[in-house]
Design a protein around this motif. Sequence first.
Motif, PDB file in Angstrom:
ATOM      1  N   UNK A 130      30.707   7.413 -54.575  1.00 49.57           N
ATOM      2  CA  UNK A 130      29.872   7.973 -53.323  1.00 49.57           C
ATOM      3  C   UNK A 130      29.866   9.488 -53.890  1.00 49.57           C
ATOM      4  N   UNK A 131      30.932  10.244 -54.557  1.00 52.84           N
ATOM      5  CA  UNK A 131      30.741  11.587 -55.024  1.00 52.84           C
ATOM      6  C   UNK A 131      29.776  11.659 -56.061  1.00 52.84           C
ATOM      7  N   UNK A 132      29.592  10.729 -57.267  1.00 53.83           N
ATOM      8  CA  UNK A 132      28.477  10.736 -58.213  1.00 53.83           C
ATOM      9  C   UNK A 132      27.419  10.747 -57.521  1.00 53.83           C
ATOM     10  N   UNK A 133      27.057   9.992 -56.630  1.00 52.93           N
ATOM     11  CA  UNK A 133      25.871   9.786 -55.651  1.00 52.93           C
ATOM     12  C   UNK A 133      25.605  11.291 -55.200  1.00 52.93           C
ATOM     13  N   UNK A 134      26.508  11.824 -54.543  1.00 52.72           N
ATOM     14  CA  UNK A 134      26.050  13.088 -53.829  1.00 52.72           C
ATOM     15  C   UNK A 134      25.826  14.326 -54.764  1.00 52.72           C
ATOM     16  N   UNK A 135      26.768  14.173 -55.951  1.00 55.32           N
ATOM     17  CA  UNK A 135      26.424  15.547 -57.049  1.00 55.32           C
ATOM     18  C   UNK A 135      25.243  15.158 -57.906  1.00 55.32           C
ATOM     19  N   UNK A 136      24.640  14.160 -57.913  1.00 57.87           N
ATOM     20  CA  UNK A 136      23.662  13.849 -58.839  1.00 57.87           C
ATOM     21  C   UNK A 136      22.235  13.478 -58.067  1.00 57.87           C
ATOM     22  N   UNK A 137      22.353  13.490 -56.862  1.00 59.83           N
ATOM     23  CA  UNK A 137      21.227  13.104 -56.066  1.00 59.83           C
ATOM     24  C   UNK A 137      20.694  11.981 -56.041  1.00 59.83           C
ATOM     25  N   UNK A 138      21.485  10.871 -55.963  1.00 56.08           N
ATOM     26  CA  UNK A 138      21.179   9.510 -56.027  1.00 56.08           C
ATOM     27  C   UNK A 138      21.201   8.944 -54.560  1.00 56.08           C
ATOM     28  N   UNK A 139      20.379   7.859 -54.316  1.00 55.24           N
ATOM     29  CA  UNK A 139      20.384   7.228 -52.674  1.00 55.24           C
ATOM     30  C   UNK A 139      21.737   6.389 -52.743  1.00 55.24           C
ATOM     31  N   UNK A 140      22.220   6.240 -51.415  1.00 51.88           N
ATOM     32  CA  UNK A 140      23.185   5.380 -51.061  1.00 51.88           C
ATOM     33  C   UNK A 140      23.074   4.464 -49.922  1.00 51.88           C
ATOM     34  N   UNK A 141      23.280   3.434 -49.984  1.00 53.41           N
ATOM     35  CA  UNK A 141      23.512   2.474 -49.192  1.00 53.41           C
ATOM     36  C   UNK A 141      24.792   1.820 -48.982  1.00 53.41           C
ATOM     37  N   UNK A 142      25.601   1.860 -47.829  1.00 52.72           N
ATOM     38  CA  UNK A 142      26.972   1.323 -47.777  1.00 52.72           C
ATOM     39  C   UNK A 142      26.997   0.599 -46.524  1.00 52.72           C
ATOM     40  N   UNK A 143      28.134  -0.166 -46.590  1.00 52.29           N
ATOM     41  CA  UNK A 143      28.655  -1.005 -45.310  1.00 52.29           C
ATOM     42  C   UNK A 143      30.213  -0.965 -45.592  1.00 52.29           C
ATOM     43  N   UNK A 144      30.655  -1.614 -44.616  1.00 51.99           N
ATOM     44  CA  UNK A 144      32.199  -1.714 -45.032  1.00 51.99           C
ATOM     45  C   UNK A 144      32.773  -2.594 -46.129  1.00 51.99           C
ATOM     46  N   UNK A 145      31.806  -3.619 -46.625  1.00 47.38           N
ATOM     47  CA  UNK A 145      32.391  -4.294 -47.983  1.00 47.38           C
ATOM     48  C   UNK A 145      31.283  -3.887 -49.000  1.00 47.38           C
ATOM     49  N   UNK A 146      30.536  -2.927 -49.046  1.00 41.46           N
ATOM     50  CA  UNK A 146      29.669  -2.477 -50.309  1.00 41.46           C
ATOM     51  C   UNK A 146      29.188  -1.260 -50.393  1.00 41.46           C
ATOM     52  N   UNK A 147      28.983  -0.907 -51.498  1.00 37.05           N
ATOM     53  CA  UNK A 147      28.288   0.687 -51.446  1.00 37.05           C
ATOM     54  C   UNK A 147      27.485   0.468 -52.678  1.00 37.05           C
ATOM     55  N   UNK A 148      26.319   0.939 -52.479  1.00 38.53           N
ATOM     56  CA  UNK A 148      25.182   0.896 -53.347  1.00 38.53           C
ATOM     57  C   UNK A 148      24.646   2.330 -53.754  1.00 38.53           C
TER      58      UNK A 148
END
Length: 242
Positions: A194-212
């Motif tokens: 999640x930190x990589x996504x935040x620092x590089x401007x990527x989109x994120x989708x997540x729930x209790x069992x997955x993070x994309x």
Amino acid sequence: MIPLPGVQAVADHGALHALLGQRRLEEHLQAALGEFTLGGDPSAGRLWFASTTDPERRVDTRPHLVASLAPGPRSLLWGWAHPQGTGTAAQRLRQLGEQHGIGELTVPEVPFDTTATGPELGTEVMDAAHVVAAAAVEATGLTPYYVAPIGGGSVMVYLLEGVPLRPFDLGLDGAGIGSALMEASSTDLRASLLGLARHTGLGVRQDATTVEIADARGSRVTGTCDEQGRLTGLSMHLVPPA
């Protein structure tokens, strides 16, 4: 391992971004210089990498001292309290510590709680230096970094400004995320993703069992997690630049 729980909690979020920045640094230096040595002029606030075959070819940087770590006193001294401290990197960590009540980031010197000696202590100091660097990357967003041995097993951790790295690209760099997660100075791999996504401007989708995490071209990396939130699997679909 030298326990630095407050620093580690911050480093978890920046570790993957930090390590992938180091890989792009290596890529850039190899392409620009081939084999190289390190040089610097502390009084001028400069650090550079120079070709061993042609010293006139070099990559100049502006180093920001984050911290020094010394096995003699067994302590970490933050850059904002160091006589050679320059730049804002260590101050950003201090501010983050004040904001979140992380005592290790707000005192000038942090003692090492370790019984290691000899080479084992040296290894622990170097491992701790990479944790410190990842925390600084998280606090500032700046990559790459450099851990510089200064004799007697002591090291200095710098963030390097001015290195013309190519931007992170999920389609190009995503294939290395799996191995990077295993190498990164992180105890929370989901937080690192999640930190990589935040620092590089990527989109994120997540729930209790997955993070994309995904980019605009359709590249995506999907991690699966167990009930404790630990990353247990990784799959990816990568679209390189045209």
